[in-house]
Design a protein around this motif. Structure first.
Motif, PDB file in Angstrom:
ATOM      1  N   ARG A  55       4.682 -47.834 -43.665  1.00 36.66           N
ATOM      2  CA  ARG A  55       4.162 -47.448 -45.068  1.00 36.66           C
ATOM      3  C   ARG A  55       2.832 -46.632 -45.380  1.00 36.66           C
ATOM      4  NH1 ARG A  55       0.763 -49.309 -49.143  1.00 36.66           N
ATOM      5  NH2 ARG A  55       0.405 -50.951 -47.714  1.00 36.66           N
ATOM      6  N   TRP A  56       1.832 -46.986 -44.178  1.00 37.17           N
ATOM      7  CA  TRP A  56       0.572 -46.441 -44.325  1.00 37.17           C
ATOM      8  C   TRP A  56       0.156 -46.817 -42.759  1.00 37.17           C
ATOM      9  CZ3 TRP A  56      -0.416 -43.154 -47.875  1.00 37.17           C
ATOM     10  CH2 TRP A  56      -1.478 -42.756 -48.124  1.00 37.17           C
ATOM     11  N   VAL A  57      -0.961 -45.987 -42.758  1.00 36.36           N
ATOM     12  CA  VAL A  57      -1.803 -46.170 -41.354  1.00 36.36           C
ATOM     13  C   VAL A  57      -3.105 -46.817 -41.839  1.00 36.36           C
ATOM     14  CG1 VAL A  57      -2.851 -45.259 -39.203  1.00 36.36           C
ATOM     15  CG2 VAL A  57      -0.664 -44.541 -40.026  1.00 36.36           C
ATOM     16  N   HIS A  58      -3.599 -47.673 -40.907  1.00 32.57           N
ATOM     17  CA  HIS A  58      -4.890 -48.572 -41.261  1.00 32.57           C
ATOM     18  C   HIS A  58      -5.739 -48.551 -40.005  1.00 32.57           C
ATOM     19  CE1 HIS A  58      -7.623 -50.991 -43.479  1.00 32.57           C
ATOM     20  NE2 HIS A  58      -7.793 -51.835 -42.474  1.00 32.57           N
ATOM     21  N   ILE A  59      -7.011 -47.986 -40.016  1.00 32.39           N
ATOM     22  CA  ILE A  59      -7.744 -47.882 -38.810  1.00 32.39           C
ATOM     23  C   ILE A  59      -8.813 -49.041 -39.127  1.00 32.39           C
ATOM     24  CG2 ILE A  59      -9.513 -46.663 -37.481  1.00 32.39           C
ATOM     25  CD1 ILE A  59      -8.264 -44.145 -38.874  1.00 32.39           C
ATOM     26  N   THR A  60      -8.929 -49.991 -38.230  1.00 34.51           N
ATOM     27  CA  THR A  60      -9.897 -51.093 -38.384  1.00 34.51           C
ATOM     28  C   THR A  60     -10.540 -51.509 -37.029  1.00 34.51           C
ATOM     29  OG1 THR A  60     -10.186 -53.452 -39.280  1.00 34.51           O
ATOM     30  CG2 THR A  60      -7.898 -52.855 -37.832  1.00 34.51           C
ATOM     31  N   GLU A  61     -11.786 -51.983 -37.338  1.00 36.19           N
ATOM     32  CA  GLU A  61     -12.633 -52.739 -36.154  1.00 36.19           C
ATOM     33  C   GLU A  61     -13.021 -53.949 -36.649  1.00 36.19           C
ATOM     34  OE1 GLU A  61     -12.617 -51.672 -33.335  1.00 36.19           O
ATOM     35  OE2 GLU A  61     -11.725 -49.512 -33.479  1.00 36.19           O
ATOM     36  N   LEU A  62     -12.246 -54.482 -37.934  1.00 32.87           N
ATOM     37  CA  LEU A  62     -12.552 -55.820 -38.161  1.00 32.87           C
ATOM     38  C   LEU A  62     -11.896 -57.122 -37.360  1.00 32.87           C
ATOM     39  CD1 LEU A  62     -12.397 -55.125 -42.099  1.00 32.87           C
ATOM     40  CD2 LEU A  62     -14.354 -55.166 -40.553  1.00 32.87           C
ATOM     41  N   LEU A  76      -4.264 -49.152 -36.296  1.00 33.63           N
ATOM     42  CA  LEU A  76      -5.056 -48.675 -35.215  1.00 33.63           C
ATOM     43  C   LEU A  76      -6.535 -49.345 -34.755  1.00 33.63           C
ATOM     44  CD1 LEU A  76      -4.401 -44.903 -35.994  1.00 33.63           C
ATOM     45  CD2 LEU A  76      -2.703 -46.443 -34.579  1.00 33.63           C
ATOM     46  N   THR A  77      -6.474 -49.658 -33.565  1.00 33.23           N
ATOM     47  CA  THR A  77      -8.079 -50.173 -33.241  1.00 33.23           C
ATOM     48  C   THR A  77      -8.237 -49.586 -31.591  1.00 33.23           C
ATOM     49  OG1 THR A  77      -9.016 -52.223 -33.104  1.00 33.23           O
ATOM     50  CG2 THR A  77      -6.766 -52.506 -32.450  1.00 33.23           C
ATOM     51  N   THR A  78      -9.632 -49.900 -31.367  1.00 33.14           N
ATOM     52  CA  THR A  78     -10.077 -49.481 -30.194  1.00 33.14           C
ATOM     53  C   THR A  78     -10.169 -50.871 -29.430  1.00 33.14           C
ATOM     54  OG1 THR A  78     -12.402 -49.952 -31.003  1.00 33.14           O
ATOM     55  CG2 THR A  78     -11.731 -47.787 -30.784  1.00 33.14           C
ATOM     56  N   GLY A  79     -10.031 -51.953 -29.947  1.00 30.47           N
ATOM     57  CA  GLY A  79      -9.979 -53.209 -29.483  1.00 30.47           C
ATOM     58  C   GLY A  79     -11.452 -53.917 -29.504  1.00 30.47           C
ATOM     59  N   MET A  80     -12.276 -53.173 -29.833  1.00 29.09           N
ATOM     60  CA  MET A  80     -13.704 -53.821 -29.917  1.00 29.09           C
ATOM     61  C   MET A  80     -13.878 -55.058 -30.381  1.00 29.09           C
ATOM     62  SD  MET A  80     -15.120 -51.739 -28.074  1.00 29.09           S
ATOM     63  CE  MET A  80     -16.943 -52.008 -28.127  1.00 29.09           C
ATOM     64  N   PRO A  81     -13.082 -55.352 -31.962  1.00 30.33           N
ATOM     65  CA  PRO A  81     -13.358 -56.480 -32.549  1.00 30.33           C
ATOM     66  C   PRO A  81     -12.271 -57.612 -32.101  1.00 30.33           C
ATOM     67  CG  PRO A  81     -11.907 -55.021 -33.800  1.00 30.33           C
ATOM     68  CD  PRO A  81     -12.327 -54.286 -32.650  1.00 30.33           C
ATOM     69  N   LEU A  82     -11.639 -57.446 -31.153  1.00 31.20           N
ATOM     70  CA  LEU A  82     -10.480 -58.667 -30.670  1.00 31.20           C
ATOM     71  C   LEU A  82     -11.317 -59.879 -30.339  1.00 31.20           C
ATOM     72  CD1 LEU A  82      -7.645 -56.830 -28.668  1.00 31.20           C
ATOM     73  CD2 LEU A  82      -7.623 -57.895 -31.018  1.00 31.20           C
TER      74      LEU A  82
END
Length: 572
Positions: A55-62, A76-82
């Motif tokens: 439905r949508w694309v969401h970029i997050t680092e939370l 989509l995430t870089t994995g930094m907040p995991l």
């Protein structure tokens, strides 16, 4: 997020790739886009769920992105907040799965170079697709491309929906029948569409991408396994999309849209995923089926003839004229209407009425004949083949006699129309030969005039009744037959007309007596000398030898032809 913000720009066609026309964008579609394919995506878990809509694309680092989601997002995430600990990873994945995220895409460039084991395990447990990117990807470009496709698809969907409404409105305004409505639904959706009544008889089938045989084989059992709801919904073991059809405020039947053939198992798809897994139905299909049900409800009010009757007419006409695509299609259609098709003997019957009425005025007779057949216990289909011509197909058990049922049919038809003619073809054991039985019944009808004598105790005509007179009756309009009679007897008739003689009668008595002059004299009430003299005159006028058996046969045929032509002239 601010770290991804940059001035927006338009997306080129090469970036957009190929948008899936007519259906929602899925995870598989997004992974196949050039902008993501450049990152060498690999599906780690959830390969069987790549048909989930995006439905949508969401970029997050939370660390808690789920609170910003509504479901259907590609995260989509870089994995930094995991989180570092497995418990935190499971909570992170659980929150995404609970909110209904479509998939999690993680970049293996900055923090990770391979996906963490706890993350893989958590995603696998919750059935959440986990996709890794081996190369750096501009997430903002991914967002732009995907959102452009989503918005474009939504606009296209609105336009397609409008076209669907306009098409069905036009069908309704011109009073389209159920066949036209179902055909339009199949063409617009690309799916096979079937209309059935409450007892699960398939009345109309419009195949798309398959055959009638594939669609209707075992129809009643398959249909009963699909529950009937009050709304348009997908149900049953095969995943049919069904909608109820009403008549005068009550449920009359339903219309079913069948899913396409099963797609290949997702496990056979390469990890890079350059193809898509099609969903069975798209929102536009729901709109098409809902409008189909509405148009059928209106058509049911406009067209007075019961649709069960219309369905039987249609299938009988196709059977008699061999318009089915294959014998298997014919068997499937008849079986879907409740006629036994395996291990039976089939017999075609024609009821020809004396008055030519409008094609739909025979409904009363069709209904009456169907009712009479039910009392005989013989399964059958009854339908008008042409104005004033009804076709009946009997499906008998191998040891079951057909004459009592046909006699009852014939007497019923004669009650309603005293000048009706009921004729039968021959029995066939294969449904594909039923057309031959119909042709034979038609030949008998062509050779039979109303009121023609029959053996005692029988009111119908059958193939064995076809003799010389009936054959000539069927051929009476052929000019070659007329020329033959005139060539053989013309000079004799002209002589009788000019001289007031009756040599033609003498010739008839002579032929009836099989060439015996004494018998001919007795039949005509004449002396033998008079008969001898008249026969010599006949031989002179016709330039023939009446002692020749072949010549007498030719004259007998000519006389019978003359009688048929004169009789036909008096009755027309």
């Amino acid at each position: 997020m601010s770290e991804y913000a940059e001035p927006p720009r338009s997306c080129g066609a090469e970036e957009l790739g190929t948008a899936p026309a007519g259906r929602v964008l899925t995870v598989a579609d997004v992974l196949a886009l050039p902008v993501l394919a450049a990152g060498r995506p690999e599906v780690v878990t959830g390969v069987t769920h790549l048909d989930r809509p995006v439905r949508w694309v969401h970029i997050t680092e939370l660390t808690d992105p789920a609170s910003f989601l509504k479901g259907g997002e590609l995260v989509l995430t870089t994995g930094m907040p995991l989180p570092e600990d497995p418990v935190g990873v499971r909570r992170y994945v659980d929150e995404l799965a609970d909110v209904g995220a479509a998939a999690l895409v993680i970049e293996l460039v900055r923090r990770y170079h391979r996906p963490p084991g706890p993350l893989i395990q958590a995603c696998r447990t919750r059935g959440l697709p986990l996709v890794t990117l081996a190369k750096d990807v501009n997430f903002l470009e991914v967002t732009q491309v995907v959102h452009t496709l989503i918005l474009g698809n939504q606009a296209d969907a609105v336009r397609r929906t409008q076209r669907v409404h306009e098409a069905f409105t036009a069908l309704t305004l011109r009073g389209a029948g159920p066949e036209d409505v179902v055909r339009a639904a199949a063409e617009m959706s690309g799916h096979t569409v079937v209309l059935e009544n409450l007892v699960h008889q398939a009345l109309i089938c419009e195949p798309s991408g398959g055959t009638v045989d594939e669609a209707l084989t075992g129809w009643e059992q398959r249909s009963r396994a699909t529950p009937a709801g009050d709304d348009t919904e997908v149900g049953g073991p095969e995943g049919w999309l069904v909608a109820p059809v009403e008549y005068q405020g009550e449920r009359w039947g339903r219309v079913a849209m069948l899913p396409p053939p099963t797609a290949p198992p997702p496990s056979t798809v390469p990890a890079a995923y350059v193809s898509t897994v099609p969903a069975a139905f798209v929102p536009e299909d729901v709109t098409v089926l809902e409008r189909t049900a509405m148009a059928l409800t209106i058509a049911r009010l406009i067209h007075a003839t019961p649709w069960e009757r219309t369905a039987q007419r249609s299938v009988l006409r196709d059977l008699a004229e061999q318009r089915h695509r294959s014998p298997a299609d014919a068997r499937a259609r008849l079986a879907a209407l409740g006629l036994p098709t395996e291990g039976n003997v089939f017999l075609a019957v024609l009821a020809v009425l004396a008055d030519v009425r409008a094609p739909n005025d025979d409904t009363g007779l069709e209904t009456r004949l169907s009712r009479e057949l039910r009392t005989t216990g013989v399964p059958a289909l009854v339908g008008t083949l042409a104005p004033a011509r009804l076709g009946i197909l009997l499906a008998l058990r191998p040891s079951q006699p057909w004459r009592p049922a046909v006699e009852q049919l014939s007497r019923t038809a004669l009650e309603l129309d005293p000048h009706a003619v009921v004729c039968t073809g021959s029995e066939v054991t294969d449904l594909s030969h039923a057309a031959r039985s119909f042709r034979e019944a038609a030949r008998v009808a062509e050779a039979t005039r109303p009121g023609q004598s029959l053996p005692a105790g029988r009111s119908y005509h059958e193939l064995s009744d076809l003799g010389l007179r009936r054959l000539l009756y069927a051929l009476h309009e052929d000019t070659r037959v007329q020329e033959y009679a005139e060539r053989q007897l013309g000079r004799l008739i002209d002589h009788d007309t000019r001289h007031g003689a009756d040599l033609l009668t003498t010739l008839r008595r002579y032929l009836e007596a099989a060439g015996n002059k004494t018998t001919a004299a007795r039949l005509g009430g004449l002396s033998r000398e008079t008969v001898y003299q008249r026969l010599r005159t006949i031989e002179r006028l016709l330039d023939c030898d009446l002692e020749s058996g072949e010549r007498r046969t030719e004259l007998h045929v000519a006389l019978t032809t003359l009688d048929v032509l004169r009789d036909k002239g008096r009755t027309t």
